[in-house]
Scaffold this motif. Structure first.
Motif, PDB file in Angstrom:
ATOM      1  N   ALA A  36       0.808  -1.266   0.057  1.00 21.00           N
ATOM      2  CA  ALA A  36      -0.149  -0.023  -0.060  1.00 21.00           C
ATOM      3  C   ALA A  36       1.016   1.364  -0.032  1.00 21.00           C
ATOM      4  CB  ALA A  36      -0.687  -0.044   1.346  1.00 21.00           C
ATOM      5  N   LYS A  37       2.066   1.150  -0.525  1.00 19.62           N
ATOM      6  CA  LYS A  37       2.791   2.267  -0.711  1.00 19.62           C
ATOM      7  C   LYS A  37       2.215   3.647  -1.272  1.00 19.62           C
ATOM      8  CE  LYS A  37       7.160   3.767  -2.636  1.00 19.62           C
ATOM      9  NZ  LYS A  37       8.532   3.660  -3.493  1.00 19.62           N
ATOM     10  N   GLY A  38       2.446   4.695  -0.665  1.00 17.86           N
ATOM     11  CA  GLY A  38       1.754   5.978  -1.073  1.00 17.86           C
ATOM     12  C   GLY A  38       0.394   6.038  -0.615  1.00 17.86           C
ATOM     13  N   GLU A  39      -0.278   5.326  -0.021  1.00 17.49           N
ATOM     14  CA  GLU A  39      -1.690   5.123   0.319  1.00 17.49           C
ATOM     15  C   GLU A  39      -1.762   5.860   1.749  1.00 17.49           C
ATOM     16  OE1 GLU A  39      -4.486   2.260  -0.814  1.00 17.49           O
ATOM     17  OE2 GLU A  39      -2.892   1.476  -2.269  1.00 17.49           O
ATOM     18  N   THR A  40      -3.072   6.342   2.125  1.00 18.80           N
ATOM     19  CA  THR A  40      -3.295   6.902   3.338  1.00 18.80           C
ATOM     20  C   THR A  40      -3.943   6.070   4.203  1.00 18.80           C
ATOM     21  OG1 THR A  40      -3.236   9.330   2.674  1.00 18.80           O
ATOM     22  CG2 THR A  40      -4.008   8.832   4.694  1.00 18.80           C
ATOM     23  N   LEU A  41      -3.506   5.666   5.428  1.00 22.85           N
ATOM     24  CA  LEU A  41      -4.137   4.939   6.407  1.00 22.85           C
ATOM     25  C   LEU A  41      -4.697   5.807   7.704  1.00 22.85           C
ATOM     26  CD1 LEU A  41      -4.793   2.025   7.612  1.00 22.85           C
ATOM     27  CD2 LEU A  41      -2.541   2.599   8.851  1.00 22.85           C
ATOM     28  N   TYR A  42      -6.107   5.555   7.883  1.00 21.61           N
ATOM     29  CA  TYR A  42      -6.596   6.420   8.806  1.00 21.61           C
ATOM     30  C   TYR A  42      -6.886   5.593  10.070  1.00 21.61           C
ATOM     31  CZ  TYR A  42      -7.590   9.619   5.154  1.00 21.61           C
ATOM     32  OH  TYR A  42      -7.253  10.438   3.873  1.00 21.61           O
ATOM     33  N   LEU A  43      -6.969   6.284  11.388  1.00 23.38           N
ATOM     34  CA  LEU A  43      -7.437   5.587  12.272  1.00 23.38           C
ATOM     35  C   LEU A  43      -8.847   6.313  12.808  1.00 23.38           C
ATOM     36  CD1 LEU A  43      -6.993   3.901  15.203  1.00 23.38           C
ATOM     37  CD2 LEU A  43      -5.841   5.769  16.105  1.00 23.38           C
ATOM     38  N   ASP A  44      -9.983   5.504  12.995  1.00 22.35           N
ATOM     39  CA  ASP A  44     -11.310   6.049  13.361  1.00 22.35           C
ATOM     40  C   ASP A  44     -11.520   5.388  14.745  1.00 22.35           C
ATOM     41  OD1 ASP A  44     -11.131   7.248  10.847  1.00 22.35           O
ATOM     42  OD2 ASP A  44     -12.234   5.412   9.746  1.00 22.35           O
ATOM     43  N   ARG A  45     -12.230   6.348  15.407  1.00 19.45           N
ATOM     44  CA  ARG A  45     -13.018   5.605  16.684  1.00 19.45           C
ATOM     45  C   ARG A  45     -14.241   5.453  16.150  1.00 19.45           C
ATOM     46  NH1 ARG A  45     -16.033   7.331  20.882  1.00 19.45           N
ATOM     47  NH2 ARG A  45     -16.317   9.448  20.239  1.00 19.45           N
ATOM     48  N   MET A  46     -14.963   4.321  16.366  1.00 18.74           N
ATOM     49  CA  MET A  46     -16.453   3.781  15.969  1.00 18.74           C
ATOM     50  C   MET A  46     -17.287   4.104  17.184  1.00 18.74           C
ATOM     51  SD  MET A  46     -15.462   2.781  13.158  1.00 18.74           S
ATOM     52  CE  MET A  46     -16.985   2.111  12.502  1.00 18.74           C
ATOM     53  N   THR A  47     -18.395   4.893  16.623  1.00 13.62           N
ATOM     54  CA  THR A  47     -19.635   5.028  17.642  1.00 13.62           C
ATOM     55  C   THR A  47     -20.595   4.141  17.231  1.00 13.62           C
ATOM     56  OG1 THR A  47     -20.413   6.764  16.515  1.00 13.62           O
ATOM     57  CG2 THR A  47     -18.746   7.206  18.298  1.00 13.62           C
ATOM     58  N   ILE A  48     -21.782   3.964  17.734  1.00 11.45           N
ATOM     59  CA  ILE A  48     -22.956   3.193  17.258  1.00 11.45           C
ATOM     60  C   ILE A  48     -23.376   3.722  15.944  1.00 11.45           C
ATOM     61  CG2 ILE A  48     -25.355   2.432  17.773  1.00 11.45           C
ATOM     62  CD1 ILE A  48     -24.635   2.755  20.581  1.00 11.45           C
ATOM     63  N   THR A  49     -23.299   5.006  15.708  1.00  9.66           N
ATOM     64  CA  THR A  49     -23.846   5.558  14.449  1.00  9.66           C
ATOM     65  C   THR A  49     -22.912   6.049  13.527  1.00  9.66           C
ATOM     66  OG1 THR A  49     -24.521   7.499  15.311  1.00  9.66           O
ATOM     67  CG2 THR A  49     -26.084   5.709  15.369  1.00  9.66           C
ATOM     68  N   ALA A  50     -21.707   6.319  13.844  1.00 12.22           N
ATOM     69  CA  ALA A  50     -20.746   7.042  12.958  1.00 12.22           C
ATOM     70  C   ALA A  50     -19.164   6.670  13.330  1.00 12.22           C
ATOM     71  CB  ALA A  50     -20.945   8.653  13.010  1.00 12.22           C
ATOM     72  N   ILE A  88     -11.017  -3.878  12.171  1.00  7.50           N
ATOM     73  CA  ILE A  88     -11.891  -3.361  13.474  1.00  7.50           C
ATOM     74  C   ILE A  88     -10.724  -3.712  14.637  1.00  7.50           C
ATOM     75  CG2 ILE A  88     -13.836  -3.557  14.969  1.00  7.50           C
ATOM     76  CD1 ILE A  88     -14.157  -2.173  12.314  1.00  7.50           C
ATOM     77  N   VAL A  89     -10.364  -2.792  15.352  1.00  5.86           N
ATOM     78  CA  VAL A  89      -9.556  -3.020  16.580  1.00  5.86           C
ATOM     79  C   VAL A  89      -9.969  -2.983  17.902  1.00  5.86           C
ATOM     80  CG1 VAL A  89      -7.308  -2.591  17.658  1.00  5.86           C
ATOM     81  CG2 VAL A  89      -7.439  -2.457  15.005  1.00  5.86           C
ATOM     82  N   ALA A  90     -10.123  -3.717  18.943  1.00  2.00           N
ATOM     83  CA  ALA A  90     -10.918  -3.540  20.029  1.00  2.00           C
ATOM     84  C   ALA A  90      -9.638  -3.105  21.185  1.00  2.00           C
ATOM     85  CB  ALA A  90     -11.523  -4.689  20.694  1.00  2.00           C
ATOM     86  N   ILE A  91     -10.069  -1.941  21.619  1.00  2.00           N
ATOM     87  CA  ILE A  91      -9.004  -1.286  22.847  1.00  2.00           C
ATOM     88  C   ILE A  91      -9.797  -1.390  23.983  1.00  2.00           C
ATOM     89  CG2 ILE A  91      -7.886   0.772  23.423  1.00  2.00           C
ATOM     90  CD1 ILE A  91      -6.510  -0.578  20.954  1.00  2.00           C
ATOM     91  N   ASP A  92      -9.194  -1.924  24.909  1.00  2.00           N
ATOM     92  CA  ASP A  92      -9.477  -1.862  26.510  1.00  2.00           C
ATOM     93  C   ASP A  92      -9.089  -0.768  27.281  1.00  2.00           C
ATOM     94  OD1 ASP A  92     -10.971  -4.178  26.238  1.00  2.00           O
ATOM     95  OD2 ASP A  92      -9.349  -5.615  26.913  1.00  2.00           O
ATOM     96  N   SER A  93      -7.963  -0.224  27.200  1.00  2.00           N
ATOM     97  CA  SER A  93      -7.221   0.859  27.909  1.00  2.00           C
ATOM     98  C   SER A  93      -5.900   1.354  27.265  1.00  2.00           C
ATOM     99  CB  SER A  93      -7.205   0.317  29.226  1.00  2.00           C
ATOM    100  OG  SER A  93      -6.744   1.495  30.356  1.00  2.00           O
ATOM    101  N   THR A  94      -4.862   1.076  27.638  1.00  2.00           N
ATOM    102  CA  THR A  94      -3.468   1.516  27.543  1.00  2.00           C
ATOM    103  C   THR A  94      -2.788   0.671  26.692  1.00  2.00           C
ATOM    104  OG1 THR A  94      -2.451   1.149  29.544  1.00  2.00           O
ATOM    105  CG2 THR A  94      -3.753   3.151  29.325  1.00  2.00           C
TER     106      THR A  94
END
Length: 370
Positions: A36-50, A88-94
């Motif tokens: 995926a060279k040159g492509e943009t990877l985003y980190l999003d926080r998922m809510t119920i609707t957005a 999809i990544v599950a995060i508990d805390s730190t």
């Protein structure tokens, strides 16, 4: 200790306090996405609707990335997004989560360390993708086998730890806009109740806990009303339960306004597999029976409003959209656990039954001529 040393010590101590106060606790997601060279990877926080975009990085030749963000107050879901693919990544805390993936098989073919819940979510999504493929191939027997296997795997994940984000994801997971575990189904509702109880016990103030509780309690109330004979939520239905939803022009159209006509009530989605063939089938029924008194009241559960508006633009029948699907009250009341699902309402406004593609035209014929 001389005055200069004391002064330097005081400055360093103050800086440490300020950094601690401003920094806060964080989690990290890092790893590689090859190809995926040159492509943009985003980190999003998922809510119920957005989804809320937190950060982004342009990938180099090695595909290496590293994100750091504030630790959530409660375990939450995040997304690594690359074009139309995501993890999809599950995060508990730190914690620090390590992800290794390729662009070609990013969604379900990645490896993960540091998050058991993320691995379970990967397994659930990989299974759903296999089922989706079988739906396209039209092998119904294999489709049903895979569906049963998915539900067994998901049940084990849920019961292993009902308070985990993997359990939360499992009960919310959908196929073609419908839950794998429908809260409208008495047995499957038990899994919703188990997860809702655990979330309410451990995180009563969390908005996800409140959403789980609301869905579960609403479904339980409907089941109790059905047991008491106050409503019927199993086909064939006795009497019509009204639906009033907006069409593509924004005008609210009530099912009850069609009393006096024979109505084919269709619950479906333009995003579902086989949507084109189903739409063609509805058009054949409409063209063949409309002059005899048939109307079609199509309830779309498409999440993508723009897709629905475009696809329904040329349909001659009434097409409304339920923006609350798959959690909607009308799906619960009509016990819709898969799509497409079709009912026939006679001229008196009574629902005479639930019918599949092979049965529905005979039911229309009898209702029109009855």
């Amino acid at each position: 200790m001389n005055n200069n040393t004391i002064a330097r010590f005081a400055i360093l101590s103050l800086a440490a306090v300020l950094l601690a106060a401003c920094g806060g606790e964080t989690f990290k997601i890092r790893g590689h996405i090859s190809g995926a060279k040159g492509e943009t990877l985003y980190l999003d926080r998922m809510t119920i609707t957005a989804a809320e975009t937190l950060d982004s990085v342009r990938l180099g030749a090695g595909g290496k990335f590293k994100f750091k963000a504030d630790a959530p107050d409660y375990p939450d879901l995040y997304r690594l997004r690359l074009g139309n693919d995501n993890i999809i990544v599950a995060i508990d805390s730190t914690e620090t989560v390590e992800i290794d993936a390729t662009k070609e098989n990013m969604t379900a073919g990645f490896s993960v360390e540091g998050s058991a819940a993320t691995e379970k979510i990967r397994e659930l999504r990989a299974s759903a993708m296999r089922i989706q493929t079988e739906a396209k191939d039209g092998d119904e027997a294999n489709f049903n086998t895979l569906l049963a296997g998915h539900r067994q795997m998901a049940t084990e994940i849920i019961l292993e730890d009902t308070k985990s984000m993997a359990a939360y994801y499992a009960v919310h997971q959908t196929l073609n806009g419908m839950y794998f575990f429908s809260p409208n189904n008495r047995e499957q509702l038990q899994l919703w109740a188990a997860v809702a109880t655990a979330f309410d016990l451990y995180r009563p103030d969390y908005y996800r806990s409140k959403e789980l509780k609301e869905i579960t309690l609403r479904s339980l109330r409907a089941q109790r009303m059905a047991d008491a004979g106050e409503i019927t939520i199993t086909a064939p239905l006795q009497g019509m339960i009204d639906i009033a939803l907006p069409d593509r022009t924004g005008e609210t159209v009530a099912l009850s306004s069609l009393k006096g006509k024979v109505v084919l009530i269709d619950f479906s989605a333009y995003s579902m597999e086989g949507a084109s063939a189903h739409t063609l089938f509805l058009r054949e029924m409409y063209d063949r029976w409309h002059d005899a008194g048939l109307e079609i009241y199509q309830v779309s559960i498409d999440e993508n409003k723009l897709l629905w508006m475009e696809q329904s633009r040329t349909t001659p029948w009434i097409c409304v959209r339920d923006a609350d699907a798959p959690r909607s009250q009308c799906l619960l009341t009509y016990n819709v656990t898969e799509i497409p699902t079709m009912f026939i309402m006679n001229r008196d406004g009574d629902i005479i039954g639930r019918f599949d593609h092979e049965q529905v035209e005979q039911a229309i014929r009898e209702a029109v001529n009855g």
